[in-house]
Design a protein around this motif. Sequence first.
Motif, PDB file in Angstrom:
ATOM      1  N   ILE A 179       0.909  -0.886   0.010  1.00  0.00           N
ATOM      2  CA  ILE A 179       0.075   0.183  -0.343  1.00  0.00           C
ATOM      3  C   ILE A 179       0.805   0.996  -0.077  1.00  0.00           C
ATOM      4  CG2 ILE A 179      -1.490   0.970   1.304  1.00  0.00           C
ATOM      5  CD1 ILE A 179      -2.631  -1.663   2.333  1.00  0.00           C
ATOM      6  N   VAL A 194      -4.213   6.866  -2.376  1.00  0.00           N
ATOM      7  CA  VAL A 194      -3.196   5.898  -2.421  1.00  0.00           C
ATOM      8  C   VAL A 194      -3.704   4.610  -2.970  1.00  0.00           C
ATOM      9  CG1 VAL A 194      -4.069   4.045  -0.216  1.00  0.00           C
ATOM     10  CG2 VAL A 194      -3.840   6.727   0.300  1.00  0.00           C
ATOM     11  N   LEU A 231      -2.792   0.622  -4.348  1.00  0.00           N
ATOM     12  CA  LEU A 231      -2.518  -0.940  -3.707  1.00  0.00           C
ATOM     13  C   LEU A 231      -1.540  -1.587  -5.188  1.00  0.00           C
ATOM     14  CD1 LEU A 231      -2.525  -3.282  -1.336  1.00  0.00           C
ATOM     15  CD2 LEU A 231      -5.089  -3.949  -3.322  1.00  0.00           C
ATOM     16  N   LEU A 280      -5.248  -5.048   4.366  1.00  0.00           N
ATOM     17  CA  LEU A 280      -6.280  -4.869   3.371  1.00  0.00           C
ATOM     18  C   LEU A 280      -6.845  -3.314   4.646  1.00  0.00           C
ATOM     19  CD1 LEU A 280      -6.435  -3.844   0.573  1.00  0.00           C
ATOM     20  CD2 LEU A 280      -8.082  -5.938  -0.420  1.00  0.00           C
ATOM     21  N   LEU A 317      -5.651   0.265   4.038  1.00  0.00           N
ATOM     22  CA  LEU A 317      -5.842   0.724   3.155  1.00  0.00           C
ATOM     23  C   LEU A 317      -7.029   2.005   3.497  1.00  0.00           C
ATOM     24  CD1 LEU A 317      -5.542   0.080  -0.375  1.00  0.00           C
ATOM     25  CD2 LEU A 317      -7.846   1.368  -0.269  1.00  0.00           C
ATOM     26  N   ALA A 365     -12.427  -1.108   1.630  1.00  0.00           N
ATOM     27  CA  ALA A 365     -11.008  -1.550   0.296  1.00  0.00           C
ATOM     28  C   ALA A 365     -11.630  -1.807  -0.874  1.00  0.00           C
ATOM     29  CB  ALA A 365      -9.758  -1.470   0.950  1.00  0.00           C
TER      30      ALA A 365
END
Length: 924
Positions: free
Chosen positions: A753, A768, A770, A789, A792, A843
Amino acid sequence: MNAVEIEEAVTKLAEKPFDAAEFPYQFLAAFGNKDTTIKRLRAGSTNASDLPGGVLQRSNIHIAVAPPGKVTQTLSALRISPATTKAKARFILATDGDGFEAEELESGETVACAYADFPNHFGFFLSLAGITTVKQVRESSFDIRATSRLNRLYVELLKDNPAWASAERRHDMNHFMARLIFCFFAEDTDIFGKIGLFTETVERMSDRDSSNTHEVIGTLFRALNTKGPDREAAGIPRWAARADQFPYVNGGLFSGNMEVPRFSRIARSYLLHIGNLDWTKINPDIFGSMIQAVADEEERGALGMHYTSVPNILKVLNPLFLDDLRECLAEAGDNARTLLNLRKRMSRIRVFDPACGSGNFLVIAYKEMRLIEAEINKRRGEPDRSSEIPLTNFRGIELRDFPAEVARLALIIAEFQCDVLYRGKQLALNEFLPLSKENWITCGNSLRLDWLSICPPTGTGVKLVADDLLETPLDQAQIDFENEGGETYICGNPPYKGNADQTKDQKEDIRKCFLGTNLNWKSLDYICGWFWKAAQYSSFTVTKFAFVSTNSISQGQNISYFWKPLFEYGLRIDFAVRSFRWRNLATENATVTVVIIGCSRSKDGVCYLFDENIKQEVLQINAYLVPGKDVFVERSARPLSNLPQMVKGNYYGLSDGLLLDETARAELLDDGLSQEHIRTFKGGAEIVRGTQRWCLWFPQPNIPTDAWSNPKVRQRIELVKESRLASPDLAAIRMAERPHQFREMHACNEWTIAIPNVSSESRPYLPVTLESRDVVFPNTAFALYDTELACLAIAASRLHLVWTITVCGKLETRIRYSNTLGWNTLPVPALTDKNKADLTRCAEDILLAREAHFPATIADLYDPDNMPADLREAHERNDEVLERIYIGRRFRNDTERLEKLFELYTKMTASPRATAKKKRAGAA
């Protein structure tokens, strides 16, 4: 195009012979439409009109040229046109070259005038050029028109008199312009003996070839500086000598150098055009700040962008002291003694703007106080009473001489207009002249002058005290200023300059300002100097002060470096207006996000916090402009909450040979280099814009044989080694021992992340991302490796964005992210397994919504005006889930978010666990 340029273009259009076929295109061009836009409209490809000869620019305006005498009917046809509705036109306009009518469809406001007069209403259409207008400008475009013509005259005079453009003569030129402005105002307001007398006399007495125009104007100026009985002896001719026509003005305005620049025919023509404007419409709170640009070569390019709206100024003045005066007036009712005491109190109030420019704040303060005084006089049965509020109570400091002169002139005009409004024209005229000789606006460097000498607390005259490296400010009179027991309110809008943007002289200003203190002045914004000077002033006399500032002053390092010492010095924040857009008469991208902060040494009473037009009473406001006790967020080496460690990406300085573009990557793969040795390289720019780079990636201590055997790889690594060995930095030289690697070689096993270290403040969330294990992050991003996760969801929340902006601060106007401030200090309650599961699902929903819009980039997806609805909804759900963990519901606004976060931060940093973490961090 700015407002003045548009006014000039519209005026030229109205002066041309009317061309029915060309008018719609000429009108749009006058408001800044490009040639290519006009060309497409002509060709019909973007013209959405359904009327014969009509021109419809989508989301803008529908124009039609009417048959003679049918303007009103044509406007009605435009209004009911299906195309007008379908294309979402904001304006409709009809003209036949004789009449002119237009309507703004949303508000229903209309314009109806002769065609030749439509330039007088050009402000009605300014939003066509993407210009944010305010009510005062829309209702009267006079100030912009006058500024435009004065600018033309100024430029023409400098062309004909180049010596007057020199530094030595610039003051003379600016003083000449101030004299002209006064004459134009005086001849239209009966201050001179006849409407238009000054302009008429110049036109009648000067030759058409303009050869003696300067002599005529000079003679009139001499008359205005000479008392009636002395004019004959002074050799003033009869046509200028009549004191009932050109009265004695003096007051310093017409004294000193009486030389007038020479006029060309064009300059004379401009002068007469200016004089023929209706100067009764002058608005000193607008005009002053605009006219100062005329005399400033650097600012002239932004001419017309200097208007500060009255509502914005009142956001400073109302809570500073005007609201209190109005409350006292309301409480007084019709009690004659209480009203008298209030009037006496107001007569001793001083308003001091130490960065006054052309006097906007002072003029508005004066006019608002006169309004209150007029109501007092009305209730006491004394409507004709002279004002007891002297102009000399409105003090200012301005670095440049012309704005300083205009500020004084604007106050003089404001006083006359108030007298006309509240006491009647005849009484106003009887008392207006001669002007006072006192000069209460000081020209000088505010951060080098002693403010107590400019605006003394009690009965002393002004005695200038300046830094010994500076010259004494210009023409400052010694003002006898008895004001025992009076109040002083300091206000203004000082220059915005971050520490990286300051000139050498400005850095020296700050250094001298903080001389003898322990403050880290090198890191401070320029405006901090004004806060510090006001704080020092308040230690000598009871005063309150409030300044407009970019919101960076209440964010990031300024909190510990500046506000902490200020609070220790005895100040508190009495009121604050949280971040809002300070809109001037400019295109929308010229606005700036600001805060207003009002301070004093008072220890009692409630404080007021203004946020999105909501006024909140609180016990205390901290330096982050949040309700609550003083708190100073400090960097933390480890997360204070139960969050995983975030690290900065891999430093890649002196590693150019390891970086690959598309061509280099393809060549290496074609040469047989294994794909496992190449990884995607994503810094902040790549994350946001979706651009692509790659890098060579060798996590092993030694370079794999298959890679080293590739000549192109070997050449790249040798280049890295050479550049590092050539560096004067010892750490870089040591890195030459492993030239196949970056300084750090952080990477994930499954996913990362990541957050860019700099991003736009306009986005509703932090960008942001991933990414999978084949992506490497440089030090232009921060990374969480192989974490849950749910992280995130936290990183992409509104809570995290608000906290980041507040505690990390900004780089210019962009958000500057920091793991040690933005992530490690973020207060997050202990999360249950269900909390984590809910956040993980949020997320995933955000990522799926992004995926649905592939190949849109982060920049595309998080454009505040074009964010996809499903992505926005996914973020809204995420915010609701996270915020319910904090307080069981959504937060109402950012102030409430920060209030809770600071409350949790205070508890976290006071706990034994946090203390132990700090100790471990220190040991590390």
